[in-house]
Write an enzyme that holds these catalytic residues in place. Structure first.
Site, short mmCIF file in Angstrom:
data_model
loop_
_atom_site.label_atom_id
_atom_site.label_comp_id
_atom_site.label_asym_id
_atom_site.label_seq_id
_atom_site.Cartn_x
_atom_site.Cartn_y
_atom_site.Cartn_z
N LEU A 89 22.53 4.69 -39.82
CA LEU A 89 22.93 4.72 -38.41
C LEU A 89 22.78 3.35 -37.76
CD1 LEU A 89 21.22 8.05 -37.29
CD2 LEU A 89 23.65 7.65 -37.61
N GLY A 90 21.85 2.58 -38.26
CA GLY A 90 21.64 1.26 -37.66
C GLY A 90 20.41 0.63 -38.26
N ASP A 111 10.46 -4.27 -26.80
CA ASP A 111 11.80 -4.53 -27.33
C ASP A 111 12.84 -3.71 -26.59
OD1 ASP A 111 13.63 -5.79 -28.91
OD2 ASP A 111 13.23 -4.62 -30.72
N GLY A 149 17.12 -1.99 -37.08
CA GLY A 149 16.46 -2.72 -36.00
C GLY A 149 15.35 -3.56 -36.56
N GLY A 150 14.54 -4.05 -35.66
CA GLY A 150 13.45 -4.91 -36.09
C GLY A 150 12.41 -4.20 -36.94
N PHE A 151 12.31 -2.90 -36.77
CA PHE A 151 11.23 -2.22 -37.44
C PHE A 151 11.68 -1.53 -38.72
CE2 PHE A 151 10.43 -2.28 -32.92
CZ PHE A 151 9.24 -2.95 -32.89
N GLY A 152 12.97 -1.51 -38.94
CA GLY A 152 13.44 -0.88 -40.15
C GLY A 152 14.81 -0.28 -39.93
N VAL A 202 17.60 2.90 -39.87
CA VAL A 202 17.66 4.29 -39.44
C VAL A 202 18.77 5.01 -40.18
CG1 VAL A 202 17.83 5.80 -37.44
CG2 VAL A 202 16.98 3.48 -37.16
#
Ligand SMILES: *[C@@H]1O[C@H](CO)[C@@H](O)[C@H](O)[C@H]1NC(C)=O
Ligand SMILES: *[C@@H]1O[C@H](CO)[C@@H](O)[C@H](O)[C@H]1NC(C)=O
Ligand SMILES: *[C@@H]1O[C@H](CO)[C@@H](O)[C@H](O)[C@H]1NC(C)=O
Ligand SMILES: *[C@@H]1O[C@H](CO)[C@@H](O)[C@H](O)[C@H]1NC(C)=O
Ligand SMILES: *[C@@H]1O[C@H](CO)[C@@H](O)[C@H](O)[C@H]1NC(C)=O
Ligand SMILES: *[C@@H]1O[C@H](CO)[C@@H](O)[C@H](O)[C@H]1NC(C)=O
Ligand SMILES: *[C@@H]1O[C@H](CO)[C@@H](O)[C@H](O)[C@H]1NC(C)=O
Ligand SMILES: *[C@@H]1O[C@H](CO)[C@@H](O)[C@H](O)[C@H]1NC(C)=O
Ligand SMILES: *[C@@H]1O[C@H](CO)[C@@H](O)[C@H](O)[C@H]1NC(C)=O
Length: 831
Positions: A494-495, A612, A497-500, A502
């Site tokens: 799905l996408g 964030d 981001g900075g944390f991992g 999805v």
């Protein structure tokens, strides 16, 4: 009547003479022949006209020795000539030289100005000590010969050097600032963008009264901001930039009351990354708060137990070793190595050959195996300086050749839970998991027996989730396998981001979920669960709900409710996506987001700074309501150190508050800044940092303020809203004004999120916002540059290789609102 005639008993010249004798050197002019001594009845000083600075002897750290110095408020040296014993003196010789001699009469320092026609000296209110010729032209100045400090109004140019022990600080021709050890090893390189450095003619560095250190050059209009003191903006403060004897460059401030304590508000380098901080064979680490120096193992002793920074020595030299050398393994430890170092070389090798090669080679003292994916193995030659640091996040293992069996240093081992202790760890996890499972089964069977016996629908395993969810509201724990299955082996992304990353998934009870695979989480099981508990206890209409989690082995995943409409950025910026938000929805999303963040900041039990906020992290639910996601994750990354993975936010600089770039503590007000940018984007449908023809090649946010100031708020509004009848210009103006208040440079000027909600709702009057001064695009923080410099220094080839930084150990500022967290840049595992 007679009494009135009495007050003129002394002739004026005599009065002056008396005054002179009483305060022999209280004037700024220092005549030739003047002398001052360290102590006793001779203790004297030369003071600047308003007494802010003085030249005097101040006690130095070693007993019975004194530093001849120019000091602020009599006790903070900003320039020094040298150290002498109590019988030394500082004398402005009739020949014109200023000379420091020690008790034996030997010259310790001399200004070497005896042929230059010096007729007097002078100490100015700026702190500058000068020697003047008969036309009052300075022939020598302490500002041109700095020692370890630069004060405001001092101009630091190329060729000047600050020194402190083996460390030195310089401004390079390229405009880069460097910190060096022993005149060669660069351990910090704070750079200008090369498109600037090519144009520089004669760069100079200055500390401005507002606490900003800038590089000036005729080619740079106005100067390039480089670093910000933690208390920047406050110009009523005396500040100085000092190279400390710990090798760190710091900005100190003193309360203007002169005698106020002097504290540092910015430091360039993570202390453990200062080359040689712990001496030869020393390993730098942190106890909970401070950098500490340790020896690699008990095969070593401190050179000086009272000063551990002097390093360590072997108990048994390798030469005296009767054949039985072994390799000491230091997990998560990086011995400093750098490119072009004649004493080290690198090649590709796995960790066991890296170790074995060194053991068998007589030309190898120690080796470093990088586990950052570069596959590099560094070998250090015997006799070379050896210094390193240890931190749980460091992706390298170091091996040191020692004589005889390894006697581990428990202080170092104690920190590496996942090293030798991993077996014990696994056992605990296994027991916990089995216990947990048995407990679950028991509860489930019990529940089933009690209430659901007669309901045939609950016979299947899918009831597992539903039951638990409804029973307690607690997050469900999933196994990695389960999540793998429900996401079809992480197929539908799905996408990221900075944390991992999805992924979309479907639980066995048909609930569609978003599964976030976290990366770079270093913490143990227990802490992770505690954070998960915090996140899942945060329930709010405008916050995405956490359904469950998985913490198994290395795997850390979070399972969230799924939002079919995706994130706000799709609606605002993706012109061709066909997605569009009417004004009514936009306003509701803006308000909802503000409420969600207010809840995080002010209303929930464990307050959370989001760190964030950006359109990508604001999801839109089926009813077009805002749901803030990704909260609480910044803390997850490394809560103990409160450090933050800077790489995760590099891509979204437009939303970062200036204090973030300046490496100051992050508070809830930093979220307010990011929210302000998002607010502007909701109104305009443009990224705040967009630059285009229409905006006169300025950043959109800057242009928007100019238009607003002209009273032209309509120009800011998204052109796609032109036909929308629901647009309420009053709301638009409120949102725009609120946005400009939120993006003020000074955190204190920004409203709290609670206030923002009131502003948007029209409950409070909104004053006209001042112009949000924006910071030059080329500004960056000391620490983020130190990361890069270490990459250069270590020769690591990948940008993902670890380099952790730390600063502001003594900052006590900007605590706004209850949710004040300190987060500075952290490190990232490059595996
Ligand atoms: C004075 O300095 C000289 C050399 O600078 C040194 O040899 C001598 O020991 C010093 N004497 C005292 C009393 O410090
Ligand atoms: C002394 O003079 C300097 C320079 O003019 C000024 O900045 C400082 O505030 C003055 N200090 C006092 C105590 O008046
Ligand atoms: C200053 O000194 C120079 C020599 O050093 C001398 O020629 C000149 O006359 C002096 N000027 C005054 C005003 O004393
Ligand atoms: C600093 O000194 C350099 C060279 O002497 C000069 O060009 C520059 O203008 C000075 N800068 C400031 C801020 O005084
Ligand atoms: C570094 O250079 C300075 C000036 O040339 C010199 O005085 C100093 O001894 C040097 N330091 C080392 C460690 O080589
Ligand atoms: C200046 O610093 C930047 C960033 O650290 C670096 O990329 C650049 O190579 C440096 N330039 C010089 C000449 O050292
Ligand atoms: C340097 O600055 C220019 C213009 O400001 C920018 O286009 C470029 O991307 C920057 N380069 C780096 C390496 O940051
Ligand atoms: C540097 O100089 C060149 C040529 O004069 C110019 O095109 C460029 O814009 C300048 N760069 C900066 C950052 O001022
Ligand atoms: C960390 O070390 C410093 C300096 O050695 C000491 O003052 C402090 O108490 C230590 N803190 C802890 C938590 O051990």
């Amino acid at each position: 009547m007679e009494v009135k005639l009495l007050p003129l008993p002394l002739p004026l010249p005599l009065l002056l003479l008396l005054l002179l004798l009483h305060f022999p050197f209280s004037f700024s002019t220092i005549p030739l022949g003047s002398v001052i001594y360290p102590s006793g009845s001779n203790n004297q000083n030369w003071q600047s006209p308003n007494s802010t600075f003085s030249v005097s002897f101040v006690p130095s750290s070693s007993p019975d020795s004194f530093l001849a110095a120019v000091s602020f408020a009599g006790n903070v040296p900003i320039w020094s000539a040298g150290t002498v014993d109590s019988r030394g003196s500082l004398r402005l010789l009739p020949s014109g030289s200023l000379r420091l001699t020690n008790g034996s009469g030997a010259t310790v320092w001399d200004s070497r100005t005896d042929r230059l026609g010096v007729t007097s000296g002078s100490i100015k209110d700026s702190g500058e000590l000068v020697l003047l010729n008969n036309r009052s032209v300075p022939v020598w100045s302490s500002f041109d010969n700095p020692t370890d400090t630069i004060v405001q109004s001092q101009n630091f140019t190329i060729g000047k050097v600050l020194r402190s022990g083996p460390y030195s600080f310089q401004l390079e021709r390229s405009g880069n600032l460097t910190l060096r050890w022993n005149n060669n090893t660069v351990y910090w390189n704070h750079g200008l963008n090369s498109s600037f450095s090519s144009n520089l003619s004669s760069p100079s560095l200055g500390l401005q009264t507002n606490g900003v250190v800038s590089i000036f050059d005729s080619s740079l209009r106005g100067g390039v901001d480089t670093v910000y003191s933690g208390d920047y903006g406050d110009s009523d403060t005396f500040r100085f930039l000092k190279l400390d004897d710990d090798g760190n460059l710091k900005i100190y401030s003193s309360a203007s009351g002169n005698s106020g304590p002097v504290t540092d508000h910015w430091s360039a380098v993570d202390q453990c990354l200062v080359y040689g901080y712990c001496g030869n064979f020393g390993i730098c680490s942190y106890n909970d708060t401070d950098p500490i120096c340790l020896c690699p193992s008990l095969n070593f002793d401190f050179v000086d137990v009272d000063d551990k920074r002097k390093g360590c020595k072997r108990k048994l030299e390798l030469n005296d070793c009767s054949g039985s050398t072994t390799m000491l393994e230091l997990a998560h430890t990086r011995l400093f190595t750098y490119e072009n170092d004649p004493n080290s070389e690198s090649f590709f090798a796995g960790s066991s050959p890296c170790r074995a090669n060194c053991l068998s080679s007589s030309a190898c003292l120690a080796s470093v195996s990088m586990s950052d994916g570069s596959g590099n193995c560094w070998q250090k030659r015997p006799g070379s300086f050896f210094t390193g640091y240890q931190r749980p996040s460091v992706p390298s293992t170091s091996y040191v050749k020692v004589c005889g069996p390894v006697v581990p240093n428990t202080l170092l081992i104690a920190k590496k839970d996942d090293g030798n202790n991993s077996k014990v760890h696994l056992w605990i996890v296994a027991v916990a998991v089995i216990g947990g499972l048995l407990g679950l089964i028991a509860v489930e069977v019990g529940l089933w027996w009690c209430c659901c016996r007669k309901n045939p629908r609950f016979g299947t395993l899918s009831s597992h989730y539903t039951l638990l969810e409804y029973a307690s509201g607690a997050p469900v724990q999933f196994t990695y396998k389960e999540l793998q299955r429900c996401t079809k082996s992480f197929k539908e992304k799905l996408g990221a981001g900075g944390f991992g990353t999805v992924y979309k998934g479907v639980l066995t009870n048909r609930t569609v979920v978003a599964v976030k695979q976290l990366e770079g989480i270093e913490q143990g099981e227990k802490q992770f669960r505690m954070e998960v508990a915090t996140i899942s206890s945060t329930h709010h209409l405008n916050l995405v709900r956490l359904i469950g989690f998985c913490s198994q082995g290395r795997h850390r995943l979070l399972v969230y409710e799924f939002m079919r409409n995706g994130s706000l950025d799709n609606f605002l910026f993706a012109v061709d996506s066909g997605k569009f938000l009417t004004w009514e929805y936009r306003f509701n999303i803006a308000l909802g987001t503000a409420k969600g963040i207010t809840y995080l900041h002010e209303e929930c039990r464990d307050c959370i700074v989001h760190c964030d906020i950006k359109p990508e992290n604001i999801l839109v639910d089926d009813n077009y309501a805002a749901k803030v996601s990704d909260f609480g994750l910044a803390k997850l990354l490394n809560p103990k150190d409160n450090r933050y993975n800077m790489s995760s936010v590099r891509g979204t600089r437009g939303y970062l508050a200036p204090e973030w770039l300046a490496n100051l503590p992050i508070t809830s007000k930093s979220d307010v800044y990011s929210y302000g940018m998002v607010l502007l984007e909701i109104v305009s449908g443009k990224r705040n940092f967009d630059v285009s023809e229409k905006t006169n090649h300025k950043k959109f946010s800057i242009w928007a303020y100019e238009e607003f100031e002209k009273g032209n708020t309509e120009a800011i509004l998204d052109t796609r809203l032109g036909e929308d009848q629901t647009v309420d210009m009053e709301q638009v103006r409120r949102m725009v004004k609120t946005s400009f208040w939120c993006i003020q440079e000074q955190p204190l000027q920004r409203p709290t999120m609670g206030k923002v909600v009131q502003m948007l709702e029209g409950i409070t009057e909104i004053k006209k916002p001042p112009c949000p001064k924006t910071i030059s695009e080329v500004s960056f923080s000391g620490n983020s540059m130190s990361t890069r410099s270490m990459l250069v220094a270590s020769g690591a080839t990948r940008s993902s290789s670890s380099s952790a930084t730390r600063s502001f150990q003594t900052m006590g500022i900007t605590s706004s609102g209850p949710a004040s967290t300190r987060i500075s840049e952290g490190s990232l595992l490059g595996s």
